[in-house]
Structures are given as C-alpha cells and as structure tokens.
Scaffold this motif. Structure first.
Motif, PDB file in Angstrom:
ATOM      1  N   ILE A   8      81.463  19.142  86.542  1.00 50.29           N
ATOM      2  CA  ILE A   8      80.109  18.696  86.623  1.00 50.29           C
ATOM      3  C   ILE A   8      79.625  18.818  85.220  1.00 50.29           C
ATOM      4  O   ILE A   8      80.042  19.272  84.420  1.00 50.29           O
ATOM      5  CB  ILE A   8      79.172  19.557  87.415  1.00 50.29           C
ATOM      6  N   GLU A   9      78.587  17.899  84.921  1.00 45.50           N
ATOM      7  CA  GLU A   9      77.413  18.177  83.983  1.00 45.50           C
ATOM      8  C   GLU A   9      76.174  18.435  84.362  1.00 45.50           C
ATOM      9  O   GLU A   9      75.864  17.963  85.646  1.00 45.50           O
ATOM     10  CB  GLU A   9      77.087  16.760  83.020  1.00 45.50           C
ATOM     11  N   ALA A  10      75.344  19.265  83.936  1.00 47.05           N
ATOM     12  CA  ALA A  10      74.080  19.802  84.490  1.00 47.05           C
ATOM     13  C   ALA A  10      72.934  19.699  83.528  1.00 47.05           C
ATOM     14  O   ALA A  10      73.241  20.106  82.246  1.00 47.05           O
ATOM     15  CB  ALA A  10      74.239  21.201  85.153  1.00 47.05           C
ATOM     16  N   GLN A  11      72.024  19.520  83.786  1.00 42.95           N
ATOM     17  CA  GLN A  11      70.746  19.763  82.885  1.00 42.95           C
ATOM     18  C   GLN A  11      69.717  20.388  83.550  1.00 42.95           C
ATOM     19  O   GLN A  11      69.204  20.005  84.718  1.00 42.95           O
ATOM     20  CB  GLN A  11      70.425  18.202  82.468  1.00 42.95           C
ATOM     21  N   PHE A  12      69.016  21.231  82.814  1.00 40.33           N
ATOM     22  CA  PHE A  12      68.095  22.147  83.339  1.00 40.33           C
ATOM     23  C   PHE A  12      66.879  22.627  82.288  1.00 40.33           C
ATOM     24  O   PHE A  12      67.504  22.517  81.270  1.00 40.33           O
ATOM     25  CB  PHE A  12      68.578  23.422  83.896  1.00 40.33           C
ATOM     26  N   SER A  13      65.830  22.935  82.883  1.00 40.51           N
ATOM     27  CA  SER A  13      64.746  23.734  81.979  1.00 40.51           C
ATOM     28  C   SER A  13      64.377  25.033  82.862  1.00 40.51           C
ATOM     29  O   SER A  13      64.508  24.793  84.102  1.00 40.51           O
ATOM     30  CB  SER A  13      63.757  22.712  81.963  1.00 40.51           C
ATOM     31  N   GLY A  14      64.117  25.911  82.238  1.00 39.64           N
ATOM     32  CA  GLY A  14      63.808  27.217  82.980  1.00 39.64           C
ATOM     33  C   GLY A  14      65.003  27.706  83.699  1.00 39.64           C
ATOM     34  O   GLY A  14      66.004  27.400  83.174  1.00 39.64           O
ATOM     35  N   ASN A  15      64.667  28.492  84.735  1.00 44.35           N
ATOM     36  CA  ASN A  15      65.818  29.235  85.438  1.00 44.35           C
ATOM     37  C   ASN A  15      66.266  28.594  86.355  1.00 44.35           C
ATOM     38  O   ASN A  15      65.459  28.072  87.232  1.00 44.35           O
ATOM     39  CB  ASN A  15      65.148  30.626  85.951  1.00 44.35           C
ATOM     40  N   ALA A  16      67.467  28.072  86.636  1.00 46.61           N
ATOM     41  CA  ALA A  16      68.052  27.041  87.119  1.00 46.61           C
ATOM     42  C   ALA A  16      68.725  27.826  88.450  1.00 46.61           C
ATOM     43  O   ALA A  16      68.637  27.418  89.614  1.00 46.61           O
ATOM     44  CB  ALA A  16      69.150  26.348  86.508  1.00 46.61           C
ATOM     45  N   PHE A  17      69.468  28.767  88.475  1.00 45.29           N
ATOM     46  CA  PHE A  17      70.215  29.498  89.260  1.00 45.29           C
ATOM     47  C   PHE A  17      69.987  31.071  89.599  1.00 45.29           C
ATOM     48  O   PHE A  17      69.786  31.635  88.521  1.00 45.29           O
ATOM     49  CB  PHE A  17      71.666  29.437  89.266  1.00 45.29           C
ATOM     50  N   GLU A  18      69.831  31.253  90.883  1.00 42.77           N
ATOM     51  CA  GLU A  18      69.456  32.658  90.973  1.00 42.77           C
ATOM     52  C   GLU A  18      70.773  33.325  91.430  1.00 42.77           C
ATOM     53  O   GLU A  18      71.894  32.895  91.423  1.00 42.77           O
ATOM     54  CB  GLU A  18      68.817  32.855  92.282  1.00 42.77           C
ATOM     55  N   PRO A  19      70.859  34.601  91.243  1.00 44.36           N
ATOM     56  CA  PRO A  19      72.194  35.188  91.285  1.00 44.36           C
ATOM     57  C   PRO A  19      72.973  34.853  92.428  1.00 44.36           C
ATOM     58  O   PRO A  19      72.744  34.746  93.477  1.00 44.36           O
ATOM     59  CB  PRO A  19      71.971  36.990  91.404  1.00 44.36           C
ATOM     60  N   HIS A  20      74.483  34.583  92.105  1.00 43.82           N
ATOM     61  CA  HIS A  20      75.436  34.212  92.837  1.00 43.82           C
ATOM     62  C   HIS A  20      76.709  34.346  92.460  1.00 43.82           C
ATOM     63  O   HIS A  20      76.929  34.723  91.370  1.00 43.82           O
ATOM     64  CB  HIS A  20      75.046  32.588  93.217  1.00 43.82           C
ATOM     65  N   ARG A  21      77.890  33.988  93.235  1.00 45.15           N
ATOM     66  CA  ARG A  21      79.097  34.014  92.574  1.00 45.15           C
ATOM     67  C   ARG A  21      79.916  32.972  93.299  1.00 45.15           C
ATOM     68  O   ARG A  21      79.952  32.688  94.299  1.00 45.15           O
ATOM     69  CB  ARG A  21      79.701  35.690  92.743  1.00 45.15           C
TER      70      ARG A  21
END
Length: 303
Positions: free
Chosen positions: A37-50
């Motif tokens: 993937i390619e991803a583009q974000f601003s701020g907090n993108a993902f909450e805790p996960h695994r």
C-alpha cells in the motif's frame, strides 16, 4: 531538515489521490502472501491494533510516529520500519506537515519457507525504525511500482533478501526452528481459509490434520506466527475489508463474512486495523475516479 525522500525514486509512477481530508490509501495488485500500500495521513491515523503479518515499509514524506513495545517511535524519510506479527502499534503523522509512506505486509510463512533451509525460525528485530539504505532499497524494489503486479521469480529473490536483512538486524541469532509439521499446518490453514465465514472447531482441524489440538496449535504458530483462531478471524476481516473497499454496505458485509452483527464486525475491525469499517471505506475511496479501491486479493481471492 529535508522531509522528502528523493522524488526520482518514484518518478513517473502513479501517485496517491487524496480526498478533501488529505487522508487516503492506495493498494497494489495482489500477490499471494504479500500486500502493498501507499498511505497519506495527517494527525493520528490508526488507533492501537495488530497484524498477523510482518509490516515492512519506508517513510516517503514527513515524520511517521507510532507507539510500539512501550515506546513512542519516529521514522524519517528513507528510514525502514519493521513491525512484527501480533505486536500492537498505532500510527500517524508526527508533524502538522502530514505523512506519506509505503508499506508491505508479508506473511511469516513466506519467510519461514526460506529460513527453514538453514534450520532457524523467524528473526526478531527489536528496533522498529532502522537506517539501512540497503534494506530500504530491497523494499523499494517491491514498493516502487504499485500499479504493477509482482513477478513470482522476483518475489523469490525479494523474500531471500528480506530474510537476510532482518536476520542482520536481529539482536539475537534466530532460534533453531526444530521440526515443524508443515503438511499438517498447511492443511489447517487451507481448511480455515475455505471455511472462513463460519465457526470452525478444534475437532474439525484434528480430523483434517491428524494432530491433537495442542500439537496443532504449536506447529501452526511456528509456521504462521499466529494461532488458528486468530488466523481465521483475520481472514474474515480481510474479506470484509475487500468488500467494504468495493462499496458494499457494512451491515451486509458483516452478515456475509460470519460476524454476528455490524457492531461485532466494528469491534474486531478496529482491533485489527486501528480504524472502524466506516473510516476505512472513506480512506479507500478514490475521489478522482469515483470508485473504491480496497486492499488486494490474494491466494483465495480474499487477501
């Protein structure tokens, strides 16, 4: 500080088309056991996960920050990120300038297929952010052209180079692998994938593999770095993610993928991917083309 990876690395390639929020995800064509993937974000993108895969990537622009193994980490452009299966983490942009990165999700079984010839198990790289131009170059060879499919011969060499790079950075040498019941572990994996949308009990897997449930759990984890239960759950979630990316309604997706209801899907989806199905649907939408682009499918059309 220059916060951009040299643009010529990706010259002439398809670029990410972000929505009004500036957040978007673009997925590459499928290859069994590998997602890109390619991803583009601003701020907090993902909450805790695994994940149940290795997550290997390179930051392209901005500062990538995430909490991993009890510490806040930071990755700058050109640095390599190595996240191990089943290790909880979050993620987002470390500055107001936003973040752009490419990531590859690699099934542990592909690495083990290569490492078992040396009789060792999966390497553990304690530091998740690495300054290693050679390893970055290996990853970018697979992440450079997301609009193209991976070639099987390329993947064979790529996995061997990734295994060498991870082993090089492991603080301790990989543990001896011991004898893994590969045939039985693969039979259990194939059965779980074929019946991913319903409950599967231990008795079924015992009948398929000829191993008792405790021995199977041990061999399955050695082969795939996760338990049969979590493997089944992740296959359901990947099917759900692909369907949501294709534009199907979340309640219909929950019913089709074996979840009790929409809230049941929401709860597990957020734990696995750090966002709700609704947030994923918004990120996977390509406003330029008016279509939804989910993660790629894989071996059985669901990965």
């Amino acid at each position: 500080m220059n916060q951009d990876l040299h643009p010529k690395v990706f010259e002439g390639l398809e670029r990410l088309c972000a929505g009004p929020s500036g957040n978007a995800i673009l997925a590459a064509p499928a290859f069994p056991g590998i997602e890109r993937i390619e991803a583009q974000f601003s701020g907090n993108a993902f909450e805790p996960h695994r994940h149940d895969t290795y997550a290997l990537g390179v930051t392209l622009k901005g500062v990538q920050t995430f909490r991993y193994r009890g510490e806040r980490r930071f990755s700058l452009p050109g640095q390599v990120i190595v996240l191990h299966p089943d290790e909880e983490h979050d993620g987002g942009a470390g500055t107001e300038d936003g973040l752009q990165y490419r990531m590859l999700y690699l099934e542990p079984s592909l690495l083990l297929e290569y490492l078992k010839a040396d009789g060792v198990g999966l390497p553990f790289v304690e530091e998740p952010v690495i300054a290693d131009p050679a390893l970055a170059g290996v990853l970018l060879a697979a992440l450079g052209e997301l609009d193209r499919e991976l070639d099987a011969l390329f993947v064979d060499d790529f996995v061997s180079q990734v295994a060498g790079g991870l082993t090089r950075h492991a603080r301790l040498p990989p543990r001896p692998l011991g004898l893994v019941a590969w045939r039985q572990a693969r039979a259990a994996r194939d059965y779980l994938e074929a019946h991913a949308t319903r409950a599967v009990n231990s008795g079924e897997l015992e009948a398929v593999t000829g191993l008792d449930r405790f021995a199977l759990s041990r061999h399955f984890r050695a082969a795939f770095a996760t338990s049969p239960h979590r493997y089944l759950l992740m296959r359901r979630l990947q099917r759900a993610r692909a369907m949501i990316g294709a534009g199907e309604g979340i309640s219909e997706v929950a019913a089709a993928t074996g979840f009790a209801d929409q809230s049941h899907l929401n709860r597990h989806f957020k734990k696995a991917y750090g966002m709700t199905p609704g947030q994923w649907a918004a990120l996977a939408h390509n406003p330029k083309q008016g279509t939804r682009r989910g993660f790629p499918q894989g071996r059985n059309g669901v990965r």
